[in-house]
Design a protein around this motif. Structure first.
Motif, PDB file in Angstrom:
ATOM      1  N   ARG A 260      11.742  28.535 -51.645  1.00 33.92           N
ATOM      2  CA  ARG A 260      13.019  27.836 -51.477  1.00 33.92           C
ATOM      3  C   ARG A 260      14.195  28.796 -51.297  1.00 33.92           C
ATOM      4  O   ARG A 260      15.069  28.572 -50.454  1.00 33.92           O
ATOM      5  N   ASP A 261      14.239  29.866 -52.081  1.00 37.95           N
ATOM      6  CA  ASP A 261      15.333  30.833 -51.923  1.00 37.95           C
ATOM      7  C   ASP A 261      15.291  31.496 -50.556  1.00 37.95           C
ATOM      8  O   ASP A 261      16.334  31.759 -49.952  1.00 37.95           O
ATOM      9  N   GLU A 262      14.092  31.784 -50.072  1.00 35.60           N
ATOM     10  CA  GLU A 262      13.962  32.359 -48.729  1.00 35.60           C
ATOM     11  C   GLU A 262      14.545  31.422 -47.675  1.00 35.60           C
ATOM     12  O   GLU A 262      15.287  31.855 -46.788  1.00 35.60           O
ATOM     13  N   ARG A 263      14.192  30.143 -47.756  1.00 35.02           N
ATOM     14  CA  ARG A 263      14.715  29.170 -46.797  1.00 35.02           C
ATOM     15  C   ARG A 263      16.240  29.088 -46.895  1.00 35.02           C
ATOM     16  O   ARG A 263      16.932  28.962 -45.880  1.00 35.02           O
ATOM     17  N   SER A 264      16.747  29.147 -48.108  1.00 39.70           N
ATOM     18  CA  SER A 264      18.193  29.037 -48.311  1.00 39.70           C
ATOM     19  C   SER A 264      18.929  30.205 -47.675  1.00 39.70           C
ATOM     20  O   SER A 264      19.959  30.023 -47.006  1.00 39.70           O
ATOM     21  N   LEU A 265      18.428  31.413 -47.871  1.00 37.25           N
ATOM     22  CA  LEU A 265      19.078  32.586 -47.309  1.00 37.25           C
ATOM     23  C   LEU A 265      18.939  32.623 -45.788  1.00 37.25           C
ATOM     24  O   LEU A 265      19.846  33.059 -45.081  1.00 37.25           O
ATOM     25  N   ALA A 266      17.800  32.162 -45.296  1.00 37.64           N
ATOM     26  CA  ALA A 266      17.636  32.070 -43.839  1.00 37.64           C
ATOM     27  C   ALA A 266      18.634  31.070 -43.256  1.00 37.64           C
ATOM     28  O   ALA A 266      19.154  31.272 -42.149  1.00 37.64           O
ATOM     29  N   LEU A 267      18.921  30.007 -43.998  1.00 44.27           N
ATOM     30  CA  LEU A 267      19.906  29.024 -43.542  1.00 44.27           C
ATOM     31  C   LEU A 267      21.297  29.661 -43.481  1.00 44.27           C
ATOM     32  O   LEU A 267      22.058  29.427 -42.535  1.00 44.27           O
ATOM     33  N   VAL A 268      21.631  30.464 -44.482  1.00 43.83           N
ATOM     34  CA  VAL A 268      22.917  31.165 -44.466  1.00 43.83           C
ATOM     35  C   VAL A 268      22.989  32.115 -43.278  1.00 43.83           C
ATOM     36  O   VAL A 268      24.028  32.214 -42.603  1.00 43.83           O
ATOM     37  N   GLU A 269      21.903  32.806 -42.993  1.00 43.00           N
ATOM     38  CA  GLU A 269      21.884  33.714 -41.844  1.00 43.00           C
ATOM     39  C   GLU A 269      22.103  32.956 -40.541  1.00 43.00           C
ATOM     40  O   GLU A 269      22.815  33.435 -39.647  1.00 43.00           O
ATOM     41  N   ARG A 270      21.506  31.766 -40.417  1.00 36.99           N
ATOM     42  CA  ARG A 270      21.733  30.940 -39.222  1.00 36.99           C
ATOM     43  C   ARG A 270      23.198  30.543 -39.114  1.00 36.99           C
ATOM     44  O   ARG A 270      23.790  30.594 -38.035  1.00 36.99           O
ATOM     45  N   LEU A 272      25.842  32.105 -40.302  1.00 38.27           N
ATOM     46  CA  LEU A 272      26.678  33.251 -39.954  1.00 38.27           C
ATOM     47  C   LEU A 272      26.405  33.759 -38.545  1.00 38.27           C
ATOM     48  O   LEU A 272      27.225  34.478 -37.972  1.00 38.27           O
ATOM     49  N   ALA A 273      25.250  33.377 -37.991  1.00 38.76           N
ATOM     50  CA  ALA A 273      24.926  33.761 -36.618  1.00 38.76           C
ATOM     51  C   ALA A 273      25.546  32.819 -35.598  1.00 38.76           C
ATOM     52  O   ALA A 273      25.365  32.990 -34.389  1.00 38.76           O
ATOM     53  N   ARG A 276      26.444  26.836 -36.840  1.00 37.95           N
ATOM     54  CA  ARG A 276      27.081  26.087 -37.916  1.00 37.95           C
ATOM     55  C   ARG A 276      26.573  24.649 -37.992  1.00 37.95           C
ATOM     56  O   ARG A 276      26.160  24.174 -39.058  1.00 37.95           O
ATOM     57  N   GLU A 277      26.610  23.943 -36.885  1.00 36.74           N
ATOM     58  CA  GLU A 277      26.198  22.539 -36.902  1.00 36.74           C
ATOM     59  C   GLU A 277      24.733  22.396 -37.280  1.00 36.74           C
ATOM     60  O   GLU A 277      24.365  21.502 -38.053  1.00 36.74           O
ATOM     61  N   ALA A 278      23.898  23.263 -36.752  1.00 36.44           N
ATOM     62  CA  ALA A 278      22.473  23.189 -37.060  1.00 36.44           C
ATOM     63  C   ALA A 278      22.215  23.462 -38.540  1.00 36.44           C
ATOM     64  O   ALA A 278      21.375  22.807 -39.169  1.00 36.44           O
ATOM     65  N   ALA A 279      22.947  24.421 -39.124  1.00 38.39           N
ATOM     66  CA  ALA A 279      22.767  24.733 -40.540  1.00 38.39           C
ATOM     67  C   ALA A 279      23.195  23.564 -41.411  1.00 38.39           C
ATOM     68  O   ALA A 279      22.495  23.186 -42.369  1.00 38.39           O
ATOM     69  N   HIS A 280      24.340  22.966 -41.099  1.00 37.94           N
ATOM     70  CA  HIS A 280      24.807  21.821 -41.878  1.00 37.94           C
ATOM     71  C   HIS A 280      23.846  20.635 -41.754  1.00 37.94           C
ATOM     72  O   HIS A 280      23.581  19.937 -42.738  1.00 37.94           O
ATOM     73  N   LYS A 281      23.307  20.428 -40.552  1.00 37.46           N
ATOM     74  CA  LYS A 281      22.379  19.312 -40.350  1.00 37.46           C
ATOM     75  C   LYS A 281      21.083  19.544 -41.117  1.00 37.46           C
ATOM     76  O   LYS A 281      20.531  18.617 -41.736  1.00 37.46           O
ATOM     77  N   ALA A 282      20.579  20.787 -41.080  1.00 34.93           N
ATOM     78  CA  ALA A 282      19.334  21.081 -41.781  1.00 34.93           C
ATOM     79  C   ALA A 282      19.483  20.824 -43.272  1.00 34.93           C
ATOM     80  O   ALA A 282      18.587  20.250 -43.912  1.00 34.93           O
ATOM     81  N   LEU A 283      20.608  21.212 -43.842  1.00 29.45           N
ATOM     82  CA  LEU A 283      20.833  20.985 -45.272  1.00 29.45           C
ATOM     83  C   LEU A 283      21.015  19.505 -45.573  1.00 29.45           C
ATOM     84  O   LEU A 283      20.512  19.001 -46.582  1.00 29.45           O
TER      85      LEU A 283
END
Length: 374
Positions: A260-270, A272-273, A276-283
């Motif tokens: 879970r922590d890995e997925r969370s940090l990968a989401l943050v990397e997305r 910052l890359a 934004r919209e994709a990260a918010h939607k995934a969460l």
């Protein structure tokens, strides 16, 4: 020989071990994990090693067909700092039992032989700053494993064990090599209790030894691979370090579901890359699949560490990702402070006002208002 090809690299390592009189299957398929012997009372009276950094790597090694031994400077039972036994990797380690038994009966570093291992992985935790750098047996072991063609790796505070390791020619192992570890920035925020007792600050010592220091943003995964020297910046770098070790031994890491922590940090990397919209939607689609509190804390602490506008904007974006699922008032004050730093005083005041409605006696909110008022 072109050692870029995994099967050739593994063959070369096996031949090297065979020439020294060691059975190929025995050494080429075995990793030694080293932990600190310092821990007492789950880290309350003396810091030890980080169980998360042990468990994740141990499971990755075993799932990739590698045998594992565990050692510490004193041998015998080694105590971890307080950890969450419910996290998936810790729960599995505890359920299977074998790894925990090895932690309760660690080998003494003075009793292990370099020729028995294809790789050594040093676990972090603040205890590593106390006993590992001063263990002559460990320094000798690390130098010999490396000189014999093996892999030397460490994560978080684990690279403290590398600071004084010298090779046969008298040079430092880390000199001129890309390296990372727990950064000065991370130490300033998370190491306040014990750091003043360290013999050295990890980043400073490695730089002084000639390492080419690499650093990821605060609390984000950082991996440095320089040939057979592999290091990770912080606990969240552990899976990448473990799989880099597996790859360096000529194996393709088996597919697995990220924790879970890995997925969370990968989401943050997305985020910052630029996604934004994709990260918010995934969460929004799967909030339980991510560690929202971790995401919020990353943004909050990055805000404390970086006053410059670009880093403030990044911290704000991370906090805003977590905010809909993390109602803690301290996070909202962090968002308000970021708005203020970026020149949006009206938005900052509005958010502080909202916090004071629900928490009218909150001192931090009142202090932030005083800062804004000058």
């Amino acid at each position: 020989m072109n050692l870029r090809f995994p099967h050739l690299r593994r063959l070369a390592l096996g031949l090297l071990l065979a020439c020294s009189g060691t059975g190929i299957a025995q050494a080429a398929d075995k990793v030694l994990i080293v932990v600190s012997s310092e821990g007492r009372d789950q880290g309350k009276t003396r810091p030890g090693y980080e169980m998360d950094e042990f468990a994740q790597a141990y499971l990755i090694f075993r799932d990739n067909g590698l045998a594992v031994d565990v050692a510490s400077p004193r041998g015998g039972a080694a105590e971890a700092d307080k950890y969450d036994p419910k996290l998936a990797f810790n729960a599995r380690l505890l359920e299977e039992g074998h790894g925990l038994n090895q932690l309760n009966t660690t080998l003494a570093t003075s009793a292990v032989r370099a020729e028995d291992y294809a790789a050594v992985y040093v676990v972090g935790g603040k205890g590593a700053m106390f006993d590992l750098p001063d263990d002559p047996a460990l320094k000798k072991l690390l130098a010999e494993v490396y000189e014999r063609g093996g892999v030397v790796a460490a994560v978080c505070h684990g690279p403290a064990a590398l600071v004084d390791v010298r090779l046969d020619d008298g040079s430092y192992l880390v000199s001129g090599r890309a390296l990372t570890g727990f950064s000065n920035e991370e130490e300033a925020i998370f190491g306040k209790r014990w750091a003043r007792q360290f013999r050295f600050q990890l980043e400073d010592a490695l730089r002084e030894r000639g390492a080419r220091w690499q650093e990821a943003p605060l609390m984000m995964p950082g991996l440095a691979v320089d040939g057979r020297l592999i290091t990770g910046q912080n606990p969240y770098s552990t899976p990448a370090v473990a799989e880099a070790i597996v790859a360096a031994l000529g194996r393709t890491p088996v597919a697995r579901t990220p924790w879970r922590d890995e997925r969370s940090l990968a989401l943050v990397e997305r985020l910052l890359a630029g996604e934004r919209e994709a990260a918010h939607k995934a969460l929004a689609d799967e909030p339980d699949a991510y560690h929202v509190q971790l995401i919020g804390l990353i943004g909050y602490y990055q805000l404390q560490a970086h006053p410059e506008p670009a880093r403030t904007r990044a911290a704000l974006a991370i906090m805003q990702l977590a905010a809909p699922y993390m109602p803690e008032p301290q996070l909202r004050l962090g968002i308000a402070e970021a708005h203020w730093r970026l020149g949006d005083e009206a938005q900052a005041r509005a958010m502080i006002g909202e916090v004071l409605v629900s928490h009218p006696d909150m001192t931090d909110a009142k202090r932030l208002l005083e800062r804004i008022d000058g």
